[in-house]
Design a protein around this motif. Structure first.
Motif, short mmCIF file in Angstrom:
data_model
loop_
_atom_site.label_atom_id
_atom_site.label_comp_id
_atom_site.label_asym_id
_atom_site.label_seq_id
_atom_site.Cartn_x
_atom_site.Cartn_y
_atom_site.Cartn_z
N ARG A 331 0.73 -1.14 0.05
CA ARG A 331 0.03 -0.04 0.08
C ARG A 331 0.83 1.15 0.05
O ARG A 331 1.61 1.47 0.93
CB ARG A 331 -0.95 -0.26 1.14
N VAL A 332 0.82 2.00 -1.07
CA VAL A 332 1.87 3.09 -1.40
C VAL A 332 1.11 4.30 -1.35
O VAL A 332 -0.14 4.56 -2.33
CB VAL A 332 2.66 2.74 -2.56
N ALA A 333 1.37 5.43 -0.83
CA ALA A 333 1.07 6.94 -1.15
C ALA A 333 1.96 7.67 -2.07
O ALA A 333 3.09 7.40 -1.72
CB ALA A 333 0.65 7.58 -0.01
N ILE A 334 1.57 8.44 -2.99
CA ILE A 334 2.33 9.28 -3.96
C ILE A 334 1.98 10.37 -3.99
O ILE A 334 0.81 11.03 -4.12
CB ILE A 334 2.56 8.50 -5.37
N VAL A 335 2.89 11.21 -3.52
CA VAL A 335 2.45 12.97 -3.30
C VAL A 335 2.84 13.54 -4.61
O VAL A 335 4.03 13.64 -5.34
CB VAL A 335 3.32 13.41 -2.21
N LEU A 336 1.69 14.03 -5.12
CA LEU A 336 1.59 14.86 -6.41
C LEU A 336 1.77 16.34 -5.91
O LEU A 336 0.72 16.99 -5.85
CB LEU A 336 0.48 14.40 -7.55
N CYS A 337 2.81 16.84 -5.96
CA CYS A 337 3.15 18.21 -5.00
C CYS A 337 2.92 19.47 -5.88
O CYS A 337 2.83 20.40 -5.58
CB CYS A 337 4.40 18.09 -4.47
N SER A 338 2.92 19.27 -7.35
CA SER A 338 2.86 20.44 -8.01
C SER A 338 2.31 20.43 -9.47
O SER A 338 2.07 19.29 -10.06
CB SER A 338 4.31 20.99 -8.21
N GLY A 339 1.28 21.29 -9.84
CA GLY A 339 0.64 21.34 -11.09
C GLY A 339 0.58 22.57 -11.82
O GLY A 339 -0.22 23.00 -12.45
N ASN A 340 1.79 23.27 -11.92
CA ASN A 340 1.89 24.46 -12.49
C ASN A 340 2.88 24.48 -13.88
O ASN A 340 4.17 24.54 -13.81
CB ASN A 340 2.78 25.46 -11.64
N LEU A 341 2.43 24.03 -14.93
CA LEU A 341 2.79 23.88 -16.26
C LEU A 341 2.34 24.79 -17.21
O LEU A 341 1.06 24.65 -17.37
CB LEU A 341 2.75 22.40 -16.68
N GLU A 342 3.16 25.55 -17.73
CA GLU A 342 2.58 26.37 -18.92
C GLU A 342 1.96 25.61 -19.88
O GLU A 342 2.26 24.45 -20.19
CB GLU A 342 3.65 27.52 -19.18
N LEU A 343 0.76 26.29 -20.64
CA LEU A 343 0.01 25.69 -21.57
C LEU A 343 0.77 25.10 -22.57
O LEU A 343 0.72 23.92 -23.26
CB LEU A 343 -1.31 26.34 -21.96
N HIS A 344 1.62 25.69 -23.10
CA HIS A 344 2.52 25.37 -24.56
C HIS A 344 3.26 24.16 -24.07
O HIS A 344 3.55 23.22 -24.85
CB HIS A 344 3.06 26.58 -25.25
#
Length: 438
Positions: A331-344
């Motif tokens: 049983r594993v938790a993964i942290v998705l810490c960031s979602g700031n990526l420019e559209l292009h």
């Protein structure tokens, strides 16, 4: 309820005898022992200012043979986990300093978090950005409420200008460092994951130049349950953490990139606090290739509708790359810490990821320039259920016999097996065809 653990002694050993840095004008004077009580206090103080993000069971679990839970920190208001450390840092400032204001000099997630939370706390906030910063980042920072000033051609120029303004006006110059206050705020992620997912076996965090999230959360998790494996993941191109752990002191990777795709994954080295905590409390640090990160971004978008950047996707990338076989069935938790990526950049990443995943292929061959030949090619593609993305014809610069046309076609397929079926069908009809899967 106060939780007491024998791991307090381990935390004390991890941060004992750490030299205090005087090179920063931020909060390095506040460095001290990071205790579980500090992380608990941070969680209480910031609970109304940041999201308690979900940690949800993922549909990717069956695909990779383990129970995967995704901690979706990219759902924070500014799209980054850095808000936790920043909010606790700002609320810990003396009132007279809050009245004077703070200043930062970068276009990083840290600066975005400072801009937003300082504005919410009615603290004057100034952000110095270089003239090369993308207009989208400048606009976003202004919308968060900061006074944005464009200065200098490089990040170093902006930092020097920010320091000068801080001295002249009494602002507090902030840059991301590993003070106990900042690490305690980031460590609240570990508390939430432990609370949200019972019977955890392992938690995977992004690492790299700034490993405050990894270090702070490890302090919380190891206090609560020392049997939980804490794993850090960094890029093979910038193995800053692994090099520093091997050397026993912070080092700088000469290959560090300023490309926005990598973000803090390729950042310059962190401080001694984070390194000492990581060395004592983190069980394993692995490195992954850029190709694995891109495919991880694709999987998260397809299966979870999660739009993350490289830093957010790098934890799952280690699972995709097969770097953690010991976690099979766990049983594993993964942290998705960031979602700031420019559209292009997001568009470019997804296009490259589809090619790496063998779902976009390109082929070219020479046909006689006769009516009906192109339509016969399209009939084969339709029969094989391939989606045509692009088709080009070249007549003038063909080096073979006269009255022929060179056709280059890019198509999308379902998976690698579908691509192989299409290849066989095309080679049967056009033996001289050249196919490129990647």
């Amino acid at each position: 309820m106060k939780i007491v653990s024998r791991n307090d002694e381990l935390l004390r050993d991890a941060l004992s005898c750490i030299p205090q840095s005087s090179s920063r004008t931020g909060l390095s004077s506040c460095n001290k022992l990071i205790r579980f009580e500090d992380i608990s206090a941070a969680a209480f103080k910031i609970q109304c200012g940041v999201q308690k993000t979900p940690c949800m069971y993922s549909r990717l679990s069956k695909q990779y043979g383990m129970d995967i839970y995704l901690k979706k920190e990219f759902l924070q208001y500014t799209g980054s986990v850095k808000e936790r450390g920043v909010l606790y840092l700002l609320t810990s400032l003396p009132q007279d300093q809050q009245r004077k204001g703070v200043i930062v000099a970068s276009d990083s997630n840290f600066s975005m978090a400072v801009a937003y939370h300082a504005s919410e706390l009615r603290i004057p906030v100034f952000v110095i950005m270089s003239t090369s910063t993308s207009p989208a980042r400048v606009k976003m920072c202004r919308e968060y409420g900061a006074m944005v000033i464009s200065y200098g051609a490089t990040a170093k120029d902006s930092q020097m200008h920010a320091r000068r303004l801080a001295q002249e006006n009494g602002y507090l110059y902030l840059e991301e460092e590993d003070s106990a206050v900042y690490l305690s705020g980031l460590g609240t992620v570990g508390l939430e994951v432990y609370e949200q997912v019972p019977k955890l076996d392992a938690v995977i965090f992004p690492a790299g130049g700034h490993c405050g999230l990894l270090a702070g959360s490890a302090a919380a998790l190891k206090h609560l349950n020392p049997h939980i494996a804490v794993i850090g993941v960094e890029s093979e191109s910038f193995p800053v953490l692994q090099q520093s752990l091997k050397a026993g002191h912070p080092t700088e990777d000469q290959a560090c990139s300023n490309h926005h795709f990598y973000g803090d994954v390729s950042g310059l080295c962190f401080g001694s606090n984070s390194l000492q905590l990581t060395g004592k409390l983190v069980d394993k640090v692995v490195a992954v290739r850029e190709e694995n990160i891109l495919i991880s971004m694709l999987r998260l978008l397809e299966y979870e509708r999660a739009t993350v950047d490289a830093e957010g996707a790098i934890g799952l990338a280690a699972v995709i790359a097969g770097k953690l076989p010991e976690l099979k069935g766990k049983r594993v938790a993964i942290v998705l810490c960031s979602g700031n990526l420019e559209l292009h950049l997001l568009q470019d990443c997804m296009a490259r990821a589809l090619a790496l995943d063998n779902r976009v292929c390109r082929f070219s061959f020479v046909l006689s320039d006769c009516p009906g030949d192109i339509s016969k090619l399209l009939e084969i593609l339709a029969r094989e259920e391939a989606r045509v993305l692009d088709i080009k014809q070249e007549r003038v610069f063909v080096t073979s016999e006269l009255f022929t046309v060179e056709v280059t076609c890019t198509v999308e397929t379902r998976d690698k097996i579908h691509t192989a079926q299409l290849r066989n069908a095309l080679l049967e009809r056009y033996p001289t065809a050249t196919l490129t899967e990647r």
